[in-house]
Design a protein around this motif. Structure first.
Motif, mmCIF file in Angstrom:
data_model
loop_
_atom_site.group_PDB
_atom_site.id
_atom_site.type_symbol
_atom_site.label_atom_id
_atom_site.label_comp_id
_atom_site.label_asym_id
_atom_site.label_seq_id
_atom_site.Cartn_x
_atom_site.Cartn_y
_atom_site.Cartn_z
ATOM 1 N N UNK A 104 8.435 7.799 7.541
ATOM 2 C CA UNK A 104 9.877 8.351 9.245
ATOM 3 C C UNK A 104 10.191 7.146 9.311
ATOM 4 N N UNK A 105 10.282 5.907 8.942
ATOM 5 C CA UNK A 105 11.215 4.528 9.126
ATOM 6 C C UNK A 105 13.046 5.208 8.529
ATOM 7 N N UNK A 106 12.614 5.697 7.895
ATOM 8 C CA UNK A 106 14.271 5.914 7.169
ATOM 9 C C UNK A 106 14.743 7.114 7.969
ATOM 10 N N UNK A 107 13.500 8.151 8.347
ATOM 11 C CA UNK A 107 14.725 9.485 8.935
ATOM 12 C C UNK A 107 14.598 8.894 10.450
ATOM 13 N N UNK A 108 14.548 7.575 10.995
ATOM 14 C CA UNK A 108 15.125 7.492 12.545
ATOM 15 C C UNK A 108 16.221 6.188 12.458
ATOM 16 N N UNK A 109 16.005 5.718 10.759
ATOM 17 C CA UNK A 109 16.781 4.867 11.164
ATOM 18 C C UNK A 109 15.924 2.777 10.817
ATOM 19 N N UNK A 110 14.943 2.869 10.588
ATOM 20 C CA UNK A 110 14.115 2.042 11.193
ATOM 21 C C UNK A 110 13.663 1.175 10.366
ATOM 22 N N UNK A 111 13.536 -0.134 10.413
ATOM 23 C CA UNK A 111 12.717 -0.298 9.385
ATOM 24 C C UNK A 111 10.818 -0.064 9.266
ATOM 25 N N UNK A 112 9.590 -0.888 8.756
ATOM 26 C CA UNK A 112 8.554 0.195 8.799
ATOM 27 C C UNK A 112 8.271 -0.762 9.863
ATOM 28 N N UNK A 152 6.735 1.367 12.980
ATOM 29 C CA UNK A 152 4.584 1.551 13.276
ATOM 30 C C UNK A 152 3.992 0.128 13.326
ATOM 31 N N UNK A 153 4.401 -0.596 13.349
ATOM 32 C CA UNK A 153 4.208 -2.839 13.488
ATOM 33 C C UNK A 153 3.080 -2.993 13.212
ATOM 34 N N UNK A 154 1.386 -1.268 13.261
ATOM 35 C CA UNK A 154 0.366 -1.576 13.243
ATOM 36 C C UNK A 154 -0.072 -1.284 11.877
ATOM 37 N N UNK A 155 0.830 -0.165 11.200
ATOM 38 C CA UNK A 155 0.236 0.215 9.790
ATOM 39 C C UNK A 155 0.241 -0.998 8.718
ATOM 40 N N UNK A 156 -1.131 -0.348 7.868
ATOM 41 C CA UNK A 156 -1.192 -1.292 6.915
ATOM 42 C C UNK A 156 0.801 -1.717 6.457
ATOM 43 N N UNK A 157 1.358 -0.833 5.712
ATOM 44 C CA UNK A 157 2.210 -1.579 5.439
ATOM 45 C C UNK A 157 2.818 -2.417 5.652
ATOM 46 N N UNK A 158 3.332 -2.179 7.261
ATOM 47 C CA UNK A 158 4.107 -3.209 7.796
ATOM 48 C C UNK A 158 2.873 -4.022 7.740
ATOM 49 N N UNK A 169 0.721 -1.406 0.237
ATOM 50 C CA UNK A 169 0.005 0.068 0.427
ATOM 51 C C UNK A 169 0.842 1.631 0.144
ATOM 52 N N UNK A 170 0.659 2.335 -0.467
ATOM 53 C CA UNK A 170 0.676 3.216 -0.030
ATOM 54 C C UNK A 170 0.665 3.922 0.441
ATOM 55 N N UNK A 171 1.887 4.624 1.070
ATOM 56 C CA UNK A 171 1.840 4.752 3.030
ATOM 57 C C UNK A 171 3.131 5.418 3.668
ATOM 58 N N UNK A 172 3.041 7.026 2.482
ATOM 59 C CA UNK A 172 4.572 7.810 2.415
ATOM 60 C C UNK A 172 4.945 8.136 3.927
ATOM 61 N N UNK A 173 3.652 8.251 5.374
ATOM 62 C CA UNK A 173 3.952 9.255 6.476
ATOM 63 C C UNK A 173 4.628 7.725 6.752
ATOM 64 N N UNK A 174 4.725 7.095 7.211
ATOM 65 C CA UNK A 174 5.040 5.577 7.458
ATOM 66 C C UNK A 174 6.266 5.554 7.272
#
Ligand code: ATP
Ligand code: MG
Length: 404
Positions: free
Chosen positions: A343-351, A355-361, A335-340
């Motif tokens: 946000x992951x890239x900016x914190x150096x985290x995986x999606x 945000x494990x509960x997001x549609x994209x995760x 899915x398209x989920x730019x905010x998540x």
């Protein structure tokens, strides 16, 4: 141990000479009979170890391709070789697409035949000794900038780790790779250090060369300086991927968009290619060109998986229309989920970490499940069609020629 060879032809004469010559070789146990297509399959089915099937195209090419397809589909222990009186490039290409590792033109060039069979024998030895348990190589590829290949490579790697798999993520965007920035990692060593020390690589050396992300992914970084990319060859990458696949369950490779010898090698060597595209018309057009190139290269099409990134439901463009445009099934939609994603890239985290509960995760977790399931279905046939066929490919048409 002698390697059994089964000669398959509807015309006994064509392979008679080959049979006589092979019988003089100590390394090969040639079957006493030249089998017809139907009988050959039954004979092959009774064999459990490695065996070479030489399928002759001269009398009935369609029948020969049909038996070849059946062999590749059902008998993973059989190494396929095809032969015909014409060295016509179309026949060779079709043979490659059917999974043939070698192609012999008749009349046989005995030195060539022996060299090719020895090559197959060596590959069998390598696989049965060193690599019975080797990991899978997944190339994440796209030919259009910004469609999400680094995001897919990074987050697939993280999801596979979450599925308790050991994963090495390799940044083969050698000039301006971005995996370390995506994961906010400082690498002390890079792929260049491995290349310079290829002969010295042991588990300790490898451990020191890979940077570790908190998620558990191990990363092989791109060179510190873009100009150093030129010092790395396709042969180096071949060796590095070979080594990594012996230490990790999965080697996920982020690949460059431009086609070159290294990309050709990686696509050929990968057990699976996740091809990432978006659903807009320019992206689909680019993807179509890439698929045509894969086809010309003789890439085994069953290992290509189409991933639609940034999917938004639209009346104008559906996954079905993308499938129609590309002539390939959609393997996964993200899915398209730019905010998540950002946000992951900016914190150096995986999606997933971000945000494990997001549609994209959740979608990435599903993608990892689907990838694992594909490999488990492939099961014993896991390296089916993905052996080193670069030699055959090069003989057919030099890779550079494909670019023109
Ligand atoms: N599913 C998604 N939803 C929304 N944004 C996404 C998604 N996937 C990736 N992105 C964003 O799209 C941008 C491009 O992604 P990415 O860098 O992974 O693409 P790429 O194909 O590797 O690009 P490049 O050509 O620079 O190598 C990034 O900002 C990323 O966060
Ligand atoms: Mg990228």
């Amino acid at each position: 141990m002698k390697l059994p060879i089964c000669l398959i032809s509807e015309d006994n004469k064509a392979l008679g000479e080959l049979k006589q010559q092979l019988e003089r070789e100590a390394a090969y146990a040639v079957e006493s009979k030249v089998y017809g297509y139907g009988a050959a399959f039954d004979w092959l089915r009774g064999k459990s170890g490695p065996v070479v099937a030489v399928v002759d195209l001269s009398r009935d090419p369609e029948g020969a391709f049909a038996i070849a397809a059946e062999i590749k589909l059902k008998l993973s222990n059989v190494r396929l070789v095809m032969t015909s009186p014409s060295g016509n490039p179309d026949a060779i290409l079709r043979a490659m697409r059917s999974g043939a590792e070698e192609f012999f033109t008749q009349p046989f060039d005995w030195a060539e035949v022996l060299k090719s069979l020895d090559g197959i024998r060596n590959k069998i030895d390598l696989h049965t000794s060193r690599t019975a348990d080797r990991g899978q190589i997944i190339a994440v590829s796209s030919n259009k900038g910004g469609v999400g290949s680094t995001t897919v490579a990074t987050n697939l790697a993280a999801s596979l780790v979450a599925h308790k798999k050991s994963v090495c993520l390799v940044d083969l965007v050698l000039q301006f790779g971005s995996v370390t920035s995506f994961l906010n990692l400082e690498a002390s060593y890079t792929i260049l250090d491995l290349v310079k020390n290829l002969k010295k690589i042991d588990p300790m050396f490898l451990d020191g060369s890979l940077v570790k992300h908190a998620s558990g992914i191990r990363v092989l970084a791109e060179p510190f300086y873009a100009e150093d990319a030129r010092r790395i060859t396709a042969a180096d990458i071949d060796e590095i991927l070979e080594v990594l696949s012996q230490f990790f369950d999965y080697v996920v490779v982020d690949t460059p968009k431009e086609f070159d010898d290294i990309l050709a090698l990686v696509l050929d060597k990968a057990n699976m290619i996740l091809f990432v595209t978006e659903m807009d018309v320019p992206s689909l057009k680019s993807a179509h060109r890439a698929f045509e190139l894969f086809n010309r290269m003789g890439i085994y099409e069953k290992k290509i998986r189409l991933v639609l990134n940034r999917y938004i439901k639209s009346k104008l463009m559906s996954p079905e229309s993308a499938e129609k445009a590309l002539g390939a099934k959609v393997f996964w939609t993200l899915p398209n989920n730019y905010p998540t994603a950002i946000a992951a890239v900016n914190q150096g985290l995986s999606i997933q970490e971000c945000d494990p509960r997001s549609d994209i995760a959740r979608s990435y977790s599903g993608l990892a499940d689907a990838v694992l399931e594909s490999f488990s279905i492939a099961g014993a046939t896991r390296r089916d069609g993905v052996e080193k066929r670069v030699g055959l490919l090069n003989r057919l048409m030099p890779v550079r020629g494909l670019l023109k």
